[in-house]
Design a protein around this motif. Structure first.
Motif, PDB file in Angstrom:
ATOM      1  N   MET A 140       0.839  -1.185   0.000  1.00 57.99           N
ATOM      2  CA  MET A 140       0.000   0.000   0.000  1.00 57.99           C
ATOM      3  C   MET A 140       0.878   1.239   0.000  1.00 57.99           C
ATOM      4  O   MET A 140       2.012   1.223   0.445  1.00 57.99           O
ATOM      5  CB  MET A 140      -0.919   0.017   1.228  1.00 57.99           C
ATOM      6  CG  MET A 140      -0.167   0.002   2.559  1.00 57.99           C
ATOM      7  SD  MET A 140      -1.270   0.070   3.985  1.00 57.99           S
ATOM      8  CE  MET A 140      -1.828   1.749   3.881  1.00 57.99           C
ATOM      9  N   ALA A 141       0.346   2.329  -0.548  1.00 55.06           N
ATOM     10  CA  ALA A 141       1.062   3.611  -0.542  1.00 55.06           C
ATOM     11  C   ALA A 141       0.285   4.569   0.336  1.00 55.06           C
ATOM     12  O   ALA A 141      -0.920   4.713   0.196  1.00 55.06           O
ATOM     13  CB  ALA A 141       1.181   4.169  -1.954  1.00 55.06           C
ATOM     14  N   THR A 142       0.942   5.219   1.271  1.00 52.01           N
ATOM     15  CA  THR A 142       0.276   6.063   2.251  1.00 52.01           C
ATOM     16  C   THR A 142       0.875   7.454   2.238  1.00 52.01           C
ATOM     17  O   THR A 142       2.095   7.613   2.198  1.00 52.01           O
ATOM     18  CB  THR A 142       0.423   5.471   3.669  1.00 52.01           C
ATOM     19  OG1 THR A 142      -0.023   4.116   3.650  1.00 52.01           O
ATOM     20  CG2 THR A 142      -0.403   6.264   4.670  1.00 52.01           C
ATOM     21  N   LEU A 143       0.020   8.461   2.270  1.00 54.33           N
ATOM     22  CA  LEU A 143       0.497   9.837   2.349  1.00 54.33           C
ATOM     23  C   LEU A 143       1.133  10.081   3.705  1.00 54.33           C
ATOM     24  O   LEU A 143       0.548   9.792   4.744  1.00 54.33           O
ATOM     25  CB  LEU A 143      -0.680  10.797   2.135  1.00 54.33           C
ATOM     26  CG  LEU A 143      -0.374  12.288   2.266  1.00 54.33           C
ATOM     27  CD1 LEU A 143       0.597  12.702   1.172  1.00 54.33           C
ATOM     28  CD2 LEU A 143      -1.652  13.104   2.180  1.00 54.33           C
ATOM     29  N   ILE A 144       2.351  10.599   3.695  1.00 55.31           N
ATOM     30  CA  ILE A 144       3.050  10.875   4.944  1.00 55.31           C
ATOM     31  C   ILE A 144       2.762  12.306   5.353  1.00 55.31           C
ATOM     32  O   ILE A 144       3.047  13.248   4.641  1.00 55.31           O
ATOM     33  CB  ILE A 144       4.569  10.692   4.781  1.00 55.31           C
ATOM     34  CG1 ILE A 144       4.877   9.245   4.424  1.00 55.31           C
ATOM     35  CG2 ILE A 144       5.288  11.068   6.066  1.00 55.31           C
ATOM     36  CD1 ILE A 144       6.338   9.003   4.207  1.00 55.31           C
TER      37      ILE A 144
ATOM     38  N   LEU B  22       1.483  -4.827 -14.172  1.00 56.69           N
ATOM     39  CA  LEU B  22       2.393  -5.631 -13.369  1.00 56.69           C
ATOM     40  C   LEU B  22       2.046  -5.531 -11.885  1.00 56.69           C
ATOM     41  O   LEU B  22       2.069  -6.532 -11.146  1.00 56.69           O
ATOM     42  CB  LEU B  22       3.824  -5.160 -13.618  1.00 56.69           C
ATOM     43  CG  LEU B  22       4.964  -5.952 -12.975  1.00 56.69           C
ATOM     44  CD1 LEU B  22       4.955  -7.394 -13.457  1.00 56.69           C
ATOM     45  CD2 LEU B  22       6.296  -5.289 -13.285  1.00 56.69           C
ATOM     46  N   ALA B  23       1.698  -4.319 -11.439  1.00 55.07           N
ATOM     47  CA  ALA B  23       1.327  -4.113 -10.038  1.00 55.07           C
ATOM     48  C   ALA B  23       0.081  -4.907  -9.674  1.00 55.07           C
ATOM     49  O   ALA B  23      -0.020  -5.477  -8.579  1.00 55.07           O
ATOM     50  CB  ALA B  23       1.104  -2.625  -9.772  1.00 55.07           C
ATOM     51  N   ALA B  24      -0.886  -4.957 -10.594  1.00 50.04           N
ATOM     52  CA  ALA B  24      -2.109  -5.717 -10.336  1.00 50.04           C
ATOM     53  C   ALA B  24      -1.800  -7.209 -10.189  1.00 50.04           C
ATOM     54  O   ALA B  24      -2.365  -7.889  -9.322  1.00 50.04           O
ATOM     55  CB  ALA B  24      -3.116  -5.486 -11.464  1.00 50.04           C
ATOM     56  N   LYS B  25      -0.903  -7.706 -11.016  1.00 50.48           N
ATOM     57  CA  LYS B  25      -0.536  -9.123 -10.944  1.00 50.48           C
ATOM     58  C   LYS B  25       0.219  -9.444  -9.651  1.00 50.48           C
ATOM     59  O   LYS B  25       0.091 -10.542  -9.104  1.00 50.48           O
ATOM     60  CB  LYS B  25       0.334  -9.493 -12.152  1.00 50.48           C
ATOM     61  CG  LYS B  25      -0.391  -9.464 -13.484  1.00 50.48           C
ATOM     62  CD  LYS B  25      -1.401 -10.596 -13.593  1.00 50.48           C
ATOM     63  CE  LYS B  25      -2.027 -10.649 -14.970  1.00 50.48           C
ATOM     64  NZ  LYS B  25      -3.007 -11.760 -15.090  1.00 50.48           N
ATOM     65  N   LEU B  26       0.989  -8.482  -9.154  1.00 46.05           N
ATOM     66  CA  LEU B  26       1.742  -8.687  -7.915  1.00 46.05           C
ATOM     67  C   LEU B  26       0.956  -8.268  -6.675  1.00 46.05           C
ATOM     68  O   LEU B  26       1.430  -8.440  -5.547  1.00 46.05           O
ATOM     69  CB  LEU B  26       3.057  -7.897  -7.972  1.00 46.05           C
ATOM     70  CG  LEU B  26       4.116  -8.414  -8.954  1.00 46.05           C
ATOM     71  CD1 LEU B  26       5.272  -7.426  -9.065  1.00 46.05           C
ATOM     72  CD2 LEU B  26       4.635  -9.785  -8.532  1.00 46.05           C
TER      73      LEU B  26
ATOM     74  N   LEU C 160       7.212 -11.070 -14.246  1.00 47.71           N
ATOM     75  CA  LEU C 160       6.752 -11.823 -13.066  1.00 47.71           C
ATOM     76  C   LEU C 160       7.683 -12.999 -12.770  1.00 47.71           C
ATOM     77  O   LEU C 160       8.020 -13.264 -11.606  1.00 47.71           O
ATOM     78  CB  LEU C 160       5.325 -12.332 -13.290  1.00 47.71           C
ATOM     79  CG  LEU C 160       4.212 -11.272 -13.300  1.00 47.71           C
ATOM     80  CD1 LEU C 160       2.885 -11.913 -13.666  1.00 47.71           C
ATOM     81  CD2 LEU C 160       4.120 -10.574 -11.947  1.00 47.71           C
ATOM     82  N   GLU C 161       8.101 -13.699 -13.806  1.00 51.26           N
ATOM     83  CA  GLU C 161       9.015 -14.826 -13.607  1.00 51.26           C
ATOM     84  C   GLU C 161      10.383 -14.330 -13.150  1.00 51.26           C
ATOM     85  O   GLU C 161      11.037 -14.959 -12.295  1.00 51.26           O
ATOM     86  CB  GLU C 161       9.155 -15.614 -14.913  1.00 51.26           C
ATOM     87  CG  GLU C 161      10.016 -16.867 -14.816  1.00 51.26           C
ATOM     88  CD  GLU C 161       9.476 -17.884 -13.824  1.00 51.26           C
ATOM     89  OE1 GLU C 161      10.297 -18.637 -13.240  1.00 51.26           O
ATOM     90  OE2 GLU C 161       8.248 -17.944 -13.635  1.00 51.26           O
ATOM     91  N   THR C 162      10.827 -13.196 -13.695  1.00 48.01           N
ATOM     92  CA  THR C 162      12.100 -12.608 -13.268  1.00 48.01           C
ATOM     93  C   THR C 162      12.041 -12.206 -11.798  1.00 48.01           C
ATOM     94  O   THR C 162      12.981 -12.458 -11.031  1.00 48.01           O
ATOM     95  CB  THR C 162      12.426 -11.375 -14.133  1.00 48.01           C
ATOM     96  OG1 THR C 162      12.458 -11.753 -15.511  1.00 48.01           O
ATOM     97  CG2 THR C 162      13.772 -10.783 -13.752  1.00 48.01           C
TER      98      THR C 162
ATOM     99  N   LEU D  46       6.770  -0.784  -7.094  1.00 45.13           N
ATOM    100  CA  LEU D  46       6.699  -0.609  -8.544  1.00 45.13           C
ATOM    101  C   LEU D  46       6.573   0.877  -8.847  1.00 45.13           C
ATOM    102  O   LEU D  46       5.623   1.527  -8.405  1.00 45.13           O
ATOM    103  CB  LEU D  46       5.518  -1.390  -9.125  1.00 45.13           C
ATOM    104  CG  LEU D  46       5.856  -2.822  -9.558  1.00 45.13           C
ATOM    105  CD1 LEU D  46       6.195  -3.676  -8.354  1.00 45.13           C
ATOM    106  CD2 LEU D  46       4.729  -3.442 -10.350  1.00 45.13           C
ATOM    107  N   ILE D  47       7.527   1.397  -9.604  1.00 42.58           N
ATOM    108  CA  ILE D  47       7.700   2.839  -9.725  1.00 42.58           C
ATOM    109  C   ILE D  47       7.833   3.244 -11.194  1.00 42.58           C
ATOM    110  O   ILE D  47       8.507   2.573 -11.976  1.00 42.58           O
ATOM    111  CB  ILE D  47       8.978   3.273  -8.973  1.00 42.58           C
ATOM    112  CG1 ILE D  47       8.904   2.872  -7.493  1.00 42.58           C
ATOM    113  CG2 ILE D  47       9.217   4.765  -9.122  1.00 42.58           C
ATOM    114  CD1 ILE D  47      10.247   2.932  -6.804  1.00 42.58           C
ATOM    115  N   THR D  48       7.181   4.350 -11.559  1.00 36.15           N
ATOM    116  CA  THR D  48       7.505   5.016 -12.818  1.00 36.15           C
ATOM    117  C   THR D  48       8.240   6.305 -12.493  1.00 36.15           C
ATOM    118  O   THR D  48       7.900   7.011 -11.543  1.00 36.15           O
ATOM    119  CB  THR D  48       6.251   5.321 -13.666  1.00 36.15           C
ATOM    120  OG1 THR D  48       5.331   6.111 -12.921  1.00 36.15           O
ATOM    121  CG2 THR D  48       5.581   4.031 -14.103  1.00 36.15           C
TER     122      THR D  48
END
Length: 337
Positions: free
Chosen positions: A1-5, A129-133, A103-105, A171-173
């Motif tokens: 999860m990502a939370t605002l600090i 990718l994020a949805a799969k993980l 995903l395999e990597t 997972l980051i852009t």
């Protein structure tokens, strides 16, 4: 999860994250973006961001023919390992075919971070990718405060948000203009085959692409950018900007209004839903200065605006403004150069 600090994010929570599964050494996987023969510059910015996270940096190159790209990235500064997946199935770089490979990597190497540039390629791939993980992606970051804390903009760049991730993998852009690129030479990465995976996807396939070829620099990497807006009136009038760009060695962009009106193709769009640029010189011609456009160019070092409307919002962010009809000002400027 990502939370605002904010003030409510306690020091105890931060201590818990440090003592949990994040105590392992950081290791990053950068998904390379390329055109089959050359590396897209945004990839080097993503490598630069990965280096700030510490630990080893691995780059994954996938495509139909990766030989030239692999040679280039093996020399990139800061890259310790290069994983290469070469197969016809990866032609077109579809997220549907690349995701099983990544995903395999991840299953084999257990990276703490997976990064891609915040362009069309990364924005298409990372959410899937994020949805799969089953993790929350952190998009378009402009800063790194630590292994788990990242800075990004919200509300079209009008507010800065710091987020923390408690997921086992982040997972980051990466917004390329916010991170210095890693050097294209000076490294000597080990080249290995990427994990083998059976990829079969029939719901979508790559049919082909039409590329516009130009000797001008790529929009996101140019030191000077000239953009036109609705005030250009039609696509033929963009020839005025092309002539000026050739004199300055600049790239040519456009506002969303110009793209939506069909004046130019959408790969020229600068803005929140287009490309983010931060050149040394940005010239806005016939652009009113809507918030959508400003979000994509306001970090430019010097902003010049040409508009016949003295009340246009673009003048509020411009370093230099010229209140003049662009059809008079641009040819005169080109002639002087």
């Amino acid at each position: 999860m990502a939370t605002l600090i904010g003030k409510t994010f306690s020091q105890a929570t931060r201590s818990f994250l440090k003592a949990s599964n994040w105590s392992r050494l950081a290791s990053s996987l950068v998904i390379a973006e390329h055109n089959g023969s050359d590396v897209v510059p945004l990839t080097y910015n993503s490598i630069g961001a990965a280096k700030q996270l510490g630990g080893d940096v691995t780059v994954l190159v996938a495509g139909k023919d990766c030989s030239n790209v692999s040679k280039q990235l093996a020399q990139a500064e800061g890259v310790s390992k290069l994983l290469v997946a070469q197969n016809d199935i990866f032609d077109g770089f579809l997220a549907e075919t690349l995701t099983p490979l990544i995903l395999e990597t991840q299953k084999q190497f257990n990276f703490t971070h997976i990064l891609a540039g915040a362009g069309a390629f990364g924005k298409n791939l990372i959410p899937r990718l994020a949805a799969k993980l089953d993790v929350a992606p952190i998009s378009d970051i402009i800063g790194i405060n630590g292994e788990r804390e990242f800075v990004r903009t919200i509300y079209a760049g009008n507010a800065i948000q710091t987020v923390t991730s408690s997921d086992p993998v982040s997972l980051i852009t990466v917004r390329g203009t916010a991170f210095p690129p890693s050097g294209p030479t000076g490294g000597s990465a080990n080249i290995e085959d990427a994990p083998s995976v059976a990829v079969s996807y029939d719901l979508s396939k790559f049919e082909g692409q039409e590329l516009s070829i130009s000797e001008r620099p790529e929009l996101t990497a140019a030191k000077a950018v000239i953009s036109g807006g609705r005030g250009m009136k039609n696509g033929e009038n963009f020839e005025l900007l092309y002539n000026l760009a050739d004199k300055l060695g600049a790239a040519v962009g456009a506002s969303r209004a110009a793209v939506d009106a069909g004046y130019v193709p959408n790969d020229m769009q600068v803005g929140q839903t287009g490309k983010i640029v931060a050149p040394e010189l940005y010239i806005a011609v016939g652009i009113s200065g809507a918030i959508q456009h400003l979000a994509g160019m306001k970090d430019s070092k010097v902003i010049v605006a040409i508009n016949k409307d003295p009340d246009a919002p673009i003048f509020q962010v411009a370093d230099f403004g010229l209140v003049e009809d662009l059809f008079k000002a641009v040819p005169e400027l080109t002639e002087k150069l």
